[in-house]
Write a protein that holds these residues in place. Structure first.
Motif, mmCIF file in Angstrom:
data_model
loop_
_atom_site.group_PDB
_atom_site.id
_atom_site.type_symbol
_atom_site.label_atom_id
_atom_site.label_comp_id
_atom_site.label_asym_id
_atom_site.label_seq_id
_atom_site.Cartn_x
_atom_site.Cartn_y
_atom_site.Cartn_z
ATOM 1 N N GLN A 1 0.817 -1.210 0.000
ATOM 2 C CA GLN A 1 0.000 0.000 0.000
ATOM 3 C C GLN A 1 0.851 1.260 0.000
ATOM 4 O OE1 GLN A 1 -2.244 -1.660 3.208
ATOM 5 N NE2 GLN A 1 -4.149 -1.041 2.244
ATOM 6 N N VAL B 1 -18.748 2.137 0.896
ATOM 7 C CA VAL B 1 -17.985 0.896 0.796
ATOM 8 C C VAL B 1 -16.652 1.033 1.493
ATOM 9 C CG1 VAL B 1 -16.740 -0.625 -0.799
ATOM 10 C CG2 VAL B 1 -19.034 0.113 -1.344
ATOM 11 N N VAL C 1 -17.606 -5.519 7.376
ATOM 12 C CA VAL C 1 -17.266 -5.951 6.023
ATOM 13 C C VAL C 1 -18.521 -6.300 5.232
ATOM 14 C CG1 VAL C 1 -15.813 -7.478 4.714
ATOM 15 C CG2 VAL C 1 -15.213 -6.923 7.027
ATOM 16 N N CYS D 1 -19.993 -3.291 3.828
ATOM 17 C CA CYS D 1 -19.191 -2.867 2.674
ATOM 18 C C CYS D 1 -19.645 -3.617 1.430
ATOM 19 C CB CYS D 1 -17.716 -3.148 2.914
ATOM 20 S SG CYS D 1 -17.008 -2.188 4.220
ATOM 21 N N PHE E 1 -17.800 -12.954 -2.829
ATOM 22 C CA PHE E 1 -17.328 -12.124 -1.715
ATOM 23 C C PHE E 1 -18.047 -12.493 -0.423
ATOM 24 C CE2 PHE E 1 -15.143 -9.120 -4.489
ATOM 25 C CZ PHE E 1 -14.118 -8.726 -3.664
ATOM 26 N N GLN F 1 -9.328 0.305 11.835
ATOM 27 C CA GLN F 1 -9.716 -0.070 10.487
ATOM 28 C C GLN F 1 -8.742 0.430 9.427
ATOM 29 O OE1 GLN F 1 -12.411 -1.903 9.372
ATOM 30 N NE2 GLN F 1 -12.642 -2.429 11.513
ATOM 31 N N THR F 2 -8.002 1.413 9.767
ATOM 32 C CA THR F 2 -7.274 2.105 8.694
ATOM 33 C C THR F 2 -5.781 1.924 8.821
ATOM 34 O OG1 THR F 2 -7.434 4.059 10.048
ATOM 35 C CG2 THR F 2 -8.979 3.855 8.221
ATOM 36 N N PHE F 3 -5.177 2.110 7.707
ATOM 37 C CA PHE F 3 -3.747 1.971 7.573
ATOM 38 C C PHE F 3 -3.070 3.239 8.062
ATOM 39 C CE2 PHE F 3 0.016 1.006 4.857
ATOM 40 C CZ PHE F 3 0.234 -0.245 5.392
ATOM 41 N N ARG G 1 -7.302 -1.558 6.075
ATOM 42 C CA ARG G 1 -6.404 -2.650 6.433
ATOM 43 C C ARG G 1 -6.989 -3.991 6.051
ATOM 44 N NH1 ARG G 1 -5.898 -2.846 12.507
ATOM 45 N NH2 ARG G 1 -3.852 -3.755 12.255
ATOM 46 N N HIS G 2 -8.300 -4.042 5.930
ATOM 47 C CA HIS G 2 -8.958 -5.320 5.756
ATOM 48 C C HIS G 2 -8.799 -5.803 4.313
ATOM 49 C CE1 HIS G 2 -11.957 -8.431 5.919
ATOM 50 N NE2 HIS G 2 -12.129 -8.221 7.211
ATOM 51 N N LEU H 1 -10.289 -7.935 2.479
ATOM 52 C CA LEU H 1 -11.493 -8.027 1.650
ATOM 53 C C LEU H 1 -11.950 -6.664 1.182
ATOM 54 C CD1 LEU H 1 -13.494 -10.785 3.485
ATOM 55 C CD2 LEU H 1 -12.787 -10.783 1.116
ATOM 56 N N VAL H 2 -11.884 -5.672 2.067
ATOM 57 C CA VAL H 2 -12.298 -4.328 1.658
ATOM 58 C C VAL H 2 -11.372 -3.800 0.567
ATOM 59 C CG1 VAL H 2 -12.773 -2.007 2.450
ATOM 60 C CG2 VAL H 2 -13.260 -3.941 3.922
ATOM 61 N N ASN I 1 -5.628 -8.507 8.314
ATOM 62 C CA ASN I 1 -5.122 -7.145 8.297
ATOM 63 C C ASN I 1 -3.831 -7.087 7.510
ATOM 64 O OD1 ASN I 1 -7.235 -6.169 9.763
ATOM 65 N ND2 ASN I 1 -6.220 -6.638 11.708
#
Lengths: 655, 169, 103
Positions: free
Chosen positions: A635, B20, B26, B29, B68, B85-87, C29-30, C32-33, C94
């Motif tokens: 990423q 989404v 999930v 989403c 999916f 949830q986020t990077f 991070r997921h 699948l998303v 993740n």
């Protein structure tokens, strides 16, 4: 001419590749050669039919099978061009290819990778046929890359051996340099002419500026230099001898390395309009010829002698093309394919007989043990040395004659000296291998045996071709069958292929050629039969020259020092950087703390604490930022890509 | 009228796409992704690509999304919604995306708007979209079509090989 | 005169969806998303292609879109298989906990 039959020529080996590649190891195993050889044999028969049509029915064809790429006004088709030049190449590729395939049945017998070998060989045939039959530069490039790939695969065929896999990589990388040039040349062709089809480009060639044409042809020639192992990109070919001997015969002597020659001849319309490029081609060719012939004088590995001889003979071909004698260049390509294929196969037979021995210092006296190999190799050597009436004489003499008449006296002299060296080293090889006292190691000596018939028959056929393959198409010089045949391609564009009778100067030049060949032969005989102590004495007397030649002018070492090692060093320092800074930071603060501590310790002794903290912060900050560069998270890299898109879009917006 | 529908569907697509990438669950989403696909299919209809709209619904909203959801059920981790949830690079990426979006929109608006409208009667409508589409697919694009079928086969084999449990030989 | 929609609107819609997808790939991070976001990006490209196809009056863009849908299906199949393998071996989805690419 039926398009179907033409299409079958490359398709049959392609089918064999599929079947052998998928089923070879599970189903066919030791029978893999049936498909491999059978498909090539059929291709050969079909090629003969096509050649017949071209030669006697006057058939020409530009067949388009499929629109491959269509994008705006750029279109490339998969199509085959059939004309005399293609016909000659078809004969060489499928004919010599077939003989080598048959020979391989015996040579590779019992090898654990037998089906793999035939898969690669057939893939090579497919690529080479695409290369010589293509009707546009892009399809030619596909074949070009295909033969490069097969060369890599086959040089590294015994990949368990480090030297073999290294040699494969070397060939691939060196070729890549040339390919880059070739690709740029193709781009420039498209920029200039708006098409890559030969039939579109060549008729409009004279509309382009000379400067542009010079650039195009020089770039194309860079590609040819890489593929055909000319100075300064010749270094890969001798190492390519790590592959199995049939591979050396087929790829590194008879066909693939001639791809560059073919490509230049195919583009002769462009080259003829760019005199500077032609001069470069001639000079590079002549220099390569003498350069590698001189290395060939002292090599002791039988295959290396052949390898340098190949480089040298390819130099002759370019020399011929460069002085405008396109037909002579292609003629030499053909005769060279016969006798060099024979030389390699014969050498393979010798190596086979001695269970893998390649050093000529441990051979000798093999004549009586190898009743077929010895005389056929002798014939090949006569052909290579340019002794009439064998094949090499006719083509080599024409190249030298053309050079002389074009007024390239210096290059002509180089060529004559190279011819002398050629005659010397090839007979040196013969005398060291087959004559004199046996120097074979004792444990090898008792099982010396002539090769099986499946190997000797190709030798005999090639010997026949090496004997008559020059005089039949090439007599009388410059007016033979092959000139009438190829002249249809070359003469139409103002190349100096004018028909004229033989003059005194021709006989003179011919005399020089023969004299030089005989002199080389005689000297080799004197050195290695009559007075075998002389070569050693000479080597001691002129030890610098000897070592210079033995070490191939240290070209590999120079490249290593100038190009390879700096790159390696850069790589190593990056790795050090990686290990010290990046991984240190990643593995934890501990390393940073130690570094910081060390630095602060150093600084503590000399400067105030403030500077220490500053330095620590700089190191820490720098490390943190550099660490980001290599996080291992895709990423992060994707973000960099997005940043790049952003920059490009911004530039678009700004300008 | 067309403009009204365009804005309706476009707004729907953008909003559900935003959902989404922002929902924590999930499954949500995935459902919003289906919604996005439907809106995109509607856009295709506006663009007179009826066949593609049907394919979009069948393949995307149908097949791919079923896949999916199956995988979501297979690998569901109960506490997944509670964790971060986020990077790490979230803010940077958001800012860059926003900038790039504005920039591209500006460029497109400035350059592509010049031919004010699409050609009124596109020739594709003459025979019926599906028919002419099929003709094009099986004549001019036959070879790529076959290549795609090989690709699908390769993907199928690849997926099976990857997902199967190790079989002891 | 019905209000025709200019080409640029479609292109902007495609660009917006693409960037939303890209931001999704970059921020979540997921696994699948992330895969879903990739599907979004592919769809955005499809919109652009179909819009151009409409403007040019030929079907090449639509055919291309069909191929993209096929590629997306292939990608989803393989990608989801990888996700399952990943989950079986690592017990996590993740992405930032999977860092084999970093030495």
């Amino acid at each position: 001419m039926s398009p179907f039959i033409v299409a079958l020529i490359p398709l049959l080996p392609a089918l064999a590749v599929l079947v052998n590649g998928l089923l070879g190891f599970r189903v066919l195993k030791e029978k893999a050669h049936r498909l491999g050889v059978g498909s090539v044999a059929l291709s050969f028969l079909l090629s003969l039919w096509v050649i017949w049509q071209v030669a006697f029915a006057g058939a020409r064809a530009d067949l388009v099978f499929y629109e491959w790429v269509v994008a705006g006004n750029f279109s490339v088709s998969i199509g085959f061009l059939i004309d005399p030049l293609t016909a000659v190449m078809l004969f060489v590729v499928t004919g010599v290819g077939l003989l080598v395939h048959i020979y391989s049945i015996g040579y590779m017998h019992g090898d654990p990778g037998y089906p793999r070998f035939f898969t690669y060989m057939n893939l090579f045939m497919v690529s080479m046929l695409l290369l010589v039959m293509a009707n546009n530069y892009l399809l030619l490039f596909v074949g070009w890359e295909g033969v490069g790939l097969c060369s890599y695969l086959l040089i590294g065929y015994w990949y368990e051996k480090k030297s073999a896999s290294d040699a494969g990589k070397k060939a691939f990388i060196v070729n890549r340099i040339g390919d880059a040039g070739f690709l740029l040349g193709v781009f420039l062709v498209f920029m200039t002419f708006g098409s890559l089809d030969f039939r579109e480009v060549f008729p409009r060639a004279d509309q382009a500026a000379v400067g542009v044409l010079t650039a195009i042809t020089l770039l194309l020639f860079v590609g040819a230099v890489g593929k055909s192992a000319q100075l300064p990109l010749h270094v890969w070919l001798p190492d390519a001898m790590e592959g199995p001997t049939p591979v050396s015969a087929l790829i590194h002597a008879a066909t693939m390395v001639t791809a560059g020659v073919y490509m230049v001849a195919r583009s002769h319309v462009l080259f003829s309009l760019a005199p500077v490029s032609l001069q470069v081609v001639a000079a590079v060719g002549a220099l390569t010829a003498i350069f590698s012939a001189s290395i060939g004088l002292v090599q002791n590995d039988i295959k290396r002698v052949m390898a340098y001889s190949t480089v040298s003979q390819l130099g002759y071909m370019f020399f011929g093309l460069g002085v405008g004698a396109y037909a002579a260049g292609i003629f030499h390509l053909m005769t060279h394919a016969f006798f060099k294929g024979l030389l390699f196969l014969g050498a393979g037979s010798v190596i086979h007989a001695l269970a893998g021995e390649q050093d000529m210092r441990r051979m000798g006296g093999l004549r009586s043990h190898l009743p077929v190999t010895a005389p056929t190799l002798y014939v090949a050597s006569l052909a290579l040395a340019g002794i009439p009436p064998f094949a090499g004489f006719w083509s080599k003499d024409e190249i030298l004659g053309a050079a002389f008449k074009e007024g390239q006296y210096l290059l002509w002299a180089l060529g004559v000296v190279a011819a002398f060296m050629t005659a010397f080293y090839v007979f040196r090889m013969i005398y060291m291998t087959f004559y004199g006292e046996s120097r074979v190691e004792r444990e090898r000596a008792h099982h010396i045996h002539e090769s099986p018939r499946v190997m000797t028959w190709p030798l005999i056929l090639l010997a026949a071709l090496s004997t008559v393959g020059g005089i039949i198409p090439g007599f009388p010089p410059e007016g033979g069958l092959i000139h009438g045949f190829l002249g249809q391609v070359f003469a139409s564009h103002g190349a100096p292929e004018a028909q004229h009778g033989l003059e005194l100067v021709d006989y003179g030049l011919m005399g020089v050629s023969v004299a030089v060949g005989l002199a080389g032969w005689g000297l080799a005989r004197f050195f290695y039969i009559s007075r075998p102590e002389i070569p050693g004495a000479l080597a001691r007397r002129f030890s610098f020259v000897y070592r210079l030649l033995l070490n191939k002018y240290w070209v590999d070492e120079i490249y290593a020092a100038l190009v390879v090692n700096p790159l390696l060093r850069l790589g190593r320092s990056l790795r050090n950087f990686d290990e010290r800074v990046i991984d240190g930071a990643v593995n934890g603060v501990s390393f940073l703390t130690v570094l910081w501590g060390r630095i602060s310790d150093l600084f503590d002794r000399f400067t105030v604490d403030g500077a220490v903290n500053g330095a620590g912060a700089v190191v820490r900050g720098g490390a943190r930022n550099f660490r980001r560069l290599q996080t291992g998270f895709a990423q992060n890299y994707a973000l960099a890509m997005l940043l790049g898109i952003f920059v490009i879009a911004s530039l678009y917006l700004l300008f | 009228m067309e403009q009204f529908f365009f804005f309706l569907f476009a707004a729907g697509a953008v909003i559900s796409a935003l959902l989404v990438i922002s929902r924590r669950n999930v499954m949500h989403c995935a459902l919003f992704l289906v919604l996005t696909f439907f809106f995109v299919a509607a856009i295709f209809v506006l663009l007179k690509a009826e066949f593609l709209a049907a394919v979009q619904v069948l393949v995307y909203a149908g097949a791919i999304m079923v896949l999916f959801t199956f995988v979501i059920f297979l690998v569901h981790i109960p506490r997944t919604e509670k964790i971060r949830q986020t990077f790490r690079q979230k803010n940077l990426a958001l800012a860059l995306g926003l900038l790039l979006g504005l920039e591209v929109a500006y460029i497109l608006y400035g350059t592509m708007a010049a031919p004010a409208s699409l050609p009124a009667a596109a020739p594709v409508g003459a025979v019926g979209n599906t028919e002419s589409f099929g003709v094009a697919l099986f004549t001019r694009f036959l070879f790529p079509f076959e290549v795609v079928s090989v690709l699908l086969l390769a993907a199928m084999i690849g997926a099976i090989v990857l997902a199967k449990k190790e079989i002891d030989r | 005169m019905s209000a025709e929609v200019p080409l640029s609107y479609y292109l902007i819609l495609g660009a917006l969806l693409f960037i939303i997808g890209a931001v999704g790939v970059l921020t979540r991070r997921h696994a699948l998303v992330i895969l879903m976001s990739i599907e979004l990006m592919l769809n955005a490209v499809n919109i652009t292609l179909v819009a151009f196809s409409r403007m040019q009056g030929n079907l090449t863009g639509q055919v291309f879109s069909l191929f993209i849908i096929a590629v997306a299906a292939a990608e989803a199949a393989v990608g989801l298989a990888i996700v399952i393998v990943l989950f079986n071996s690592r017990e996590t989805l993740n992405i930032d906990e999977i860092n084999l690419m970093k030495w």
